[in-house]
Design an enzyme around this catalytic site. Structure first.
Site, PDB file in Angstrom:
ATOM      1  N   LEU A  21      -4.833 -16.057 -14.676  1.00 37.02           N
ATOM      2  CA  LEU A  21      -3.454 -16.955 -14.058  1.00 37.02           C
ATOM      3  C   LEU A  21      -4.219 -17.997 -14.230  1.00 37.02           C
ATOM      4  CD1 LEU A  21      -2.601 -14.208 -11.248  1.00 37.02           C
ATOM      5  CD2 LEU A  21      -1.238 -15.881 -12.606  1.00 37.02           C
ATOM      6  N   ASP A  22      -3.709 -19.252 -14.145  1.00 38.29           N
ATOM      7  CA  ASP A  22      -3.774 -20.521 -14.031  1.00 38.29           C
ATOM      8  C   ASP A  22      -4.051 -21.148 -12.562  1.00 38.29           C
ATOM      9  OD1 ASP A  22      -3.714 -21.285 -16.586  1.00 38.29           O
ATOM     10  OD2 ASP A  22      -1.388 -21.693 -16.236  1.00 38.29           O
TER      11      ASP A  22
END
Length: 322
Positions: free
Chosen positions: A49-50
């Site tokens: 996940l960024d």
């Protein structure tokens, strides 16, 4: 000379922490933080996940790491807020603004644009991604000002649901296949509308069958007394609940753990209707009031073939004969 403090002994935990990842943490940062709080020996996460994104990030500990690939391959669901009219270098809030355009777009135009992105589509992976070229992540080339050619990849947008539009912000819910970049989807929707766009917010609400309902935050993990943190872990088989189950007696369980293929057609074993991947358990020694086992132990996963042939796949190392 002052003596060094004793080295901390890590605990061999087995299970899954469903983390609601906060903004500002990379997936690896969140993993390191949780691993330290749990004092765990072995851990891994199940997909990136960024840093600007939040939401479901399953962290696997010990034996659960053997099954992390199943979640990497799983469908995922997101809610996102797209900022129309502003394009950035990264497709999200972490990049520099490239272009600004006025936004004068109707709901009808949005519906028409969204229709183009439902079902099987192709996406060109972004330069700001962890995909590697010649052993180096693409984002390193991007940071050096280098843009490389990337081949489009096939992905599937299962659902693309309109939630709200308060210009210039468009809120959507997206259910998609593995490998889908929501940042790219947001940029492509902006391009289809003729105004450009980037993601203002991104929240992952589901990975496979795992949802936010079972998640804990880093704050909750930190606030829990050290001795009670392991209780926040879900069992290893929480990763496998979408697969049918096969229950083995003790003699069959021993052979299964030895890696033997079992022919179960003539055994008193209830088998799933269809062949394919299954999760395998040892029957508990006691029976409940309903006649079902009151206790059982996960042995691993297997492939169920024709004629009831069970072929071991990934075994739980800690599963021992009863």
């Amino acid at each position: 000379m002052a003596s060094r403090p004793p080295k901390r002994i890590r605990i061999p935990l087995n299970g899954v922490l469903l983390l609601d990842k906060p903004v500002g943490f990379s997936s690896n940062d969140a993993l390191i933080k949780a691993k330290g709080l749990l004092n765990a020996q072995k851990a891994g996460h199940t997909g990136t996940l960024d840093p600007f994104a939040t939401g479901v990030l399953p962290l696997c500990f010990g034996e659960a790491t053997k099954f992390a690939q199943d979640l990497l391959d799983a469908d995922k669901t997101y809610e996102t807020l797209i900022h129309l009219g502003v394009s950035t270098t990264t497709g999200d809030t972490e990049g520099e603004v490239l272009e600004r355009k006025d936004v004068d777009i109707s709901r009808e135009q949005i519906d028409a644009a969204l229709a183009k992105f439902r079902g099987p589509i192709q996406q060109v992976p972004p330069m700001y991604s962890a995909l590697k070229r010649d052993g180096k992540p693409l984002y390193e080339y991007a940071r050096a000002g280098i843009t490389l050619e990337r081949e489009a990849r096939d992905v599937t947008i299962h659902t693309l649901e309109f939630l709200d539009y308060q210009a210039p912000f468009l809120r959507l819910r997206v259910a998609c296949s593995k490998g889908t970049y929501i940042r790219v989807l947001g940029e492509d929707i902006g391009a289809a509308l003729g105004c450009g766009a980037h993601l203002q917010e991104l929240r992952r609400i589901q990975v496979g069958h795992l949802t936010l309902a079972g998640c804990v935050t880093l704050e909750q993990l930190t606030a829990t007394e050290e001795g009670g943190r392991a209780a926040l872990l879900a069992p290893v088989d929480s990763l496998l609940s979408s697969f049918p189950e096969v229950l083995l007696s003790e003699p069959l369980a021993i052979r299964f753990l030895q890696g033997q293929r079992l022919t179960l057609a003539k055994e008193e074993v209830v088998l799933p209707e269809h062949s394919g991947r299954v999760r395998v358990y040892r029957l508990g020694p006691e029976q409940g009031a309903s006649g079902t086992p009151s206790g059982r132990q996960l042995l691993g996963t297997a492939q169920l073939h024709e004629y009831g042939v069970l072929a071991p796949e990934r075994l739980i190392a800690t599963a021992q004969p009863a």
